[in-house]
Design a protein around this motif. Structure first.
Motif, mmCIF file in Angstrom:
data_model
loop_
_atom_site.group_PDB
_atom_site.id
_atom_site.type_symbol
_atom_site.label_atom_id
_atom_site.label_comp_id
_atom_site.label_asym_id
_atom_site.label_seq_id
_atom_site.Cartn_x
_atom_site.Cartn_y
_atom_site.Cartn_z
ATOM 1 N N VAL A 75 0.845 -1.189 0.000
ATOM 2 C CA VAL A 75 0.000 0.000 0.000
ATOM 3 C C VAL A 75 0.881 1.240 0.000
ATOM 4 O O VAL A 75 1.798 1.362 0.808
ATOM 5 N N ILE A 76 0.581 2.146 -0.918
ATOM 6 C CA ILE A 76 1.299 3.414 -1.036
ATOM 7 C C ILE A 76 0.273 4.537 -0.928
ATOM 8 O O ILE A 76 -0.763 4.493 -1.592
ATOM 9 N N ILE A 77 0.556 5.511 -0.093
ATOM 10 C CA ILE A 77 -0.302 6.687 0.015
ATOM 11 C C ILE A 77 0.430 7.836 -0.650
ATOM 12 O O ILE A 77 1.606 8.068 -0.381
ATOM 13 N N GLU A 78 -0.280 8.550 -1.510
ATOM 14 C CA GLU A 78 0.377 9.678 -2.174
ATOM 15 C C GLU A 78 -0.517 10.908 -2.164
ATOM 16 O O GLU A 78 -1.743 10.810 -2.110
ATOM 17 N N GLY A 79 0.159 12.070 -2.189
ATOM 18 C CA GLY A 79 -0.538 13.336 -2.343
ATOM 19 C C GLY A 79 -1.222 13.881 -1.108
ATOM 20 O O GLY A 79 -2.254 14.531 -1.230
ATOM 21 N N ILE A 80 -0.666 13.644 0.074
ATOM 22 C CA ILE A 80 -1.326 14.187 1.260
ATOM 23 C C ILE A 80 -0.960 15.667 1.427
ATOM 24 O O ILE A 80 0.170 16.070 1.195
ATOM 25 N N ASN A 81 -1.952 16.454 1.835
ATOM 26 C CA ASN A 81 -1.723 17.880 2.062
ATOM 27 C C ASN A 81 -1.129 18.100 3.462
ATOM 28 O O ASN A 81 -0.930 17.140 4.221
ATOM 29 N N SER A 82 -0.863 19.337 3.811
ATOM 30 C CA SER A 82 -0.202 19.623 5.099
ATOM 31 C C SER A 82 -1.064 19.236 6.294
ATOM 32 O O SER A 82 -0.537 18.778 7.318
ATOM 33 N N ASP A 83 -2.385 19.389 6.192
ATOM 34 C CA ASP A 83 -3.264 18.990 7.303
ATOM 35 C C ASP A 83 -3.235 17.474 7.498
ATOM 36 O O ASP A 83 -3.143 16.973 8.628
ATOM 37 N N LEU A 84 -3.316 16.728 6.396
ATOM 38 C CA LEU A 84 -3.250 15.268 6.497
ATOM 39 C C LEU A 84 -1.878 14.821 6.975
ATOM 40 O O LEU A 84 -1.760 13.878 7.762
ATOM 41 N N ARG A 85 -0.848 15.505 6.518
ATOM 42 C CA ARG A 85 0.519 15.184 6.945
ATOM 43 C C ARG A 85 0.631 15.284 8.471
ATOM 44 O O ARG A 85 1.248 14.441 9.120
ATOM 45 N N GLN A 86 0.005 16.305 9.044
ATOM 46 C CA GLN A 86 0.031 16.475 10.496
ATOM 47 C C GLN A 86 -0.692 15.314 11.195
ATOM 48 O O GLN A 86 -0.200 14.770 12.184
ATOM 49 N N VAL A 87 -1.848 14.922 10.667
ATOM 50 C CA VAL A 87 -2.593 13.791 11.238
ATOM 51 C C VAL A 87 -1.775 12.508 11.124
ATOM 52 O O VAL A 87 -1.672 11.737 12.083
ATOM 53 N N PHE A 88 -1.174 12.277 9.967
ATOM 54 C CA PHE A 88 -0.388 11.070 9.751
ATOM 55 C C PHE A 88 0.836 11.043 10.669
ATOM 56 O O PHE A 88 1.237 9.978 11.138
ATOM 57 N N THR A 89 1.412 12.194 10.925
ATOM 58 C CA THR A 89 2.564 12.271 11.820
ATOM 59 C C THR A 89 2.145 11.960 13.253
ATOM 60 O O THR A 89 2.789 11.161 13.945
ATOM 61 N N MET A 90 1.054 12.579 13.710
ATOM 62 C CA MET A 90 0.585 12.379 15.087
ATOM 63 C C MET A 90 0.150 10.947 15.352
ATOM 64 O O MET A 90 0.313 10.442 16.461
ATOM 65 N N THR A 91 -0.397 10.285 14.342
ATOM 66 C CA THR A 91 -0.921 8.933 14.524
ATOM 67 C C THR A 91 0.089 7.835 14.229
ATOM 68 O O THR A 91 -0.209 6.658 14.422
ATOM 69 N N GLY A 92 1.259 8.209 13.720
ATOM 70 C CA GLY A 92 2.275 7.216 13.412
ATOM 71 C C GLY A 92 2.104 6.541 12.062
ATOM 72 O O GLY A 92 2.773 5.549 11.766
ATOM 73 N N PHE A 93 1.223 7.064 11.217
ATOM 74 C CA PHE A 93 1.004 6.461 9.905
ATOM 75 C C PHE A 93 2.240 6.506 9.028
ATOM 76 O O PHE A 93 2.403 5.675 8.149
ATOM 77 N N PHE A 94 3.128 7.467 9.277
ATOM 78 C CA PHE A 94 4.359 7.521 8.490
ATOM 79 C C PHE A 94 5.215 6.279 8.719
ATOM 80 O O PHE A 94 6.014 5.911 7.871
ATOM 81 N N ASN A 95 5.036 5.626 9.847
ATOM 82 C CA ASN A 95 5.774 4.407 10.143
ATOM 83 C C ASN A 95 5.098 3.165 9.569
ATOM 84 O O ASN A 95 5.713 2.117 9.464
ATOM 85 N N LEU A 96 3.828 3.277 9.216
ATOM 86 C CA LEU A 96 3.056 2.127 8.757
ATOM 87 C C LEU A 96 2.928 2.027 7.247
ATOM 88 O O LEU A 96 2.698 0.950 6.711
ATOM 89 N N PHE A 97 3.035 3.162 6.566
ATOM 90 C CA PHE A 97 2.781 3.216 5.138
ATOM 91 C C PHE A 97 3.962 3.824 4.399
ATOM 92 O O PHE A 97 4.697 4.630 4.952
ATOM 93 N N GLU A 98 4.083 3.465 3.128
ATOM 94 C CA GLU A 98 4.983 4.198 2.244
ATOM 95 C C GLU A 98 4.183 5.414 1.780
ATOM 96 O O GLU A 98 3.092 5.281 1.219
#
Length: 101
Positions: A75-98
């Motif tokens: 699974v690859i996630i692409e094109g997240i905006n700055s608001d989503l980037r903040q959510v993904f950072t806080m929730t640890g999604f950057f560690n779970l997904f490419e």
């Protein structure tokens, strides 16, 4: 919320448009069933037009990841905006997904 899924052979691409909030999550969960069914492929979650994601939306992304892990997909996630980037950072999604820009 609009979800579009394209099957490009070895890759499935899901495009999300709008707000993936709790109210939209039930229908979106139904819409993403082809991704779960084909989780042995590479799955790209295109978030270029996704404005917001709630915890319910995050759970949908995790369900896709879980299915892909079980079936040998990716699974690859692409094109997240700055608001989503903040959510993904806080929730640890950057560690779970490419995640690609």
């Amino acid at each position: 919320m609009k979800t579009t899924i394209a099957d490009n052979g070895a890759t499935m691409v899901a495009t999300f448009e709008g707000r993936l909030d709790t109210a939209a999550a039930v229908k979106t969960g139904q819409d993403i069933q082809p991704l779960i069914d084909n989780a042995d492929k590479e799955i790209v979650l295109d978030c270029h037009q996704l404005d917001y994601i709630s915890s319910s939306g995050l759970r949908l992304f995790l369900s896709i990841r879980k299915a892909a892990a079980a079936k040998g997909g990716k699974v690859i996630i692409e094109g997240i905006n700055s608001d989503l980037r903040q959510v993904f950072t806080m929730t640890g999604f950057f560690n779970l997904f490419e995640i690609r820009d």
